[in-house]
Design a protein around this motif. Sequence first.
Motif, PDB file in Angstrom:
ATOM      1  N   TYR A  54     -53.956   4.340 -25.861  1.00  0.00           N
ATOM      2  CA  TYR A  54     -52.711   4.360 -25.089  1.00  0.00           C
ATOM      3  C   TYR A  54     -52.299   5.794 -24.755  1.00  0.00           C
ATOM      4  O   TYR A  54     -51.942   6.101 -23.616  1.00  0.00           O
ATOM      5  N   GLN A  56     -54.227   8.439 -24.557  1.00  0.00           N
ATOM      6  CA  GLN A  56     -55.168   9.000 -23.582  1.00  0.00           C
ATOM      7  C   GLN A  56     -54.864   8.509 -22.177  1.00  0.00           C
ATOM      8  O   GLN A  56     -54.931   9.274 -21.210  1.00  0.00           O
ATOM      9  N   GLN A  57     -54.517   7.235 -22.044  1.00  0.00           N
ATOM     10  CA  GLN A  57     -54.183   6.690 -20.726  1.00  0.00           C
ATOM     11  C   GLN A  57     -52.934   7.361 -20.169  1.00  0.00           C
ATOM     12  O   GLN A  57     -52.877   7.675 -18.970  1.00  0.00           O
ATOM     13  N   GLN A  59     -51.895  10.357 -20.832  1.00  0.00           N
ATOM     14  CA  GLN A  59     -52.224  11.732 -20.454  1.00  0.00           C
ATOM     15  C   GLN A  59     -52.996  11.774 -19.143  1.00  0.00           C
ATOM     16  O   GLN A  59     -52.823  12.670 -18.333  1.00  0.00           O
ATOM     17  N   ARG A  60     -53.875  10.794 -18.922  1.00  0.00           N
ATOM     18  CA  ARG A  60     -54.624  10.735 -17.665  1.00  0.00           C
ATOM     19  C   ARG A  60     -53.693  10.496 -16.490  1.00  0.00           C
ATOM     20  O   ARG A  60     -53.858  11.086 -15.423  1.00  0.00           O
ATOM     21  N   GLU A  61     -52.716   9.589 -16.665  1.00  0.00           N
ATOM     22  CA  GLU A  61     -51.777   9.309 -15.594  1.00  0.00           C
ATOM     23  C   GLU A  61     -50.926  10.525 -15.277  1.00  0.00           C
ATOM     24  O   GLU A  61     -50.547  10.747 -14.135  1.00  0.00           O
ATOM     25  N   GLU A  62     -50.632  11.324 -16.292  1.00  0.00           N
ATOM     26  CA  GLU A  62     -49.828  12.521 -16.116  1.00  0.00           C
ATOM     27  C   GLU A  62     -50.556  13.555 -15.258  1.00  0.00           C
ATOM     28  O   GLU A  62     -49.956  14.264 -14.465  1.00  0.00           O
ATOM     29  N   ASP A  63     -51.866  13.639 -15.432  1.00  0.00           N
ATOM     30  CA  ASP A  63     -52.677  14.623 -14.686  1.00  0.00           C
ATOM     31  C   ASP A  63     -52.951  14.113 -13.310  1.00  0.00           C
ATOM     32  O   ASP A  63     -52.607  14.165 -12.335  1.00  0.00           O
TER      33      ASP A  63
END
Length: 63
Positions: A54, A56-57, A59-63
């Motif tokens: 969760y 990691q997901q 953080q990916r959406e943030e980038d």
Amino acid sequence: MIVIPLKEGENIERALKRFKRKFEKTGVVKELRSRQAYTKPSVERRTEVKKAIYIQQMQREED
């Protein structure tokens, strides 16, 4: 034991807020809640992995 030194003229609500923050950082309440019921190590590991996925997901959406 948590010690909160009061500064001269400090509001009691502010000191109480600092105490609550320090108390929460110790993790006493969290540990008490976790000890109320036994959780198998496999279940703990599974929730840990889900939490990591969760994060990691997010953080990916943030980038």
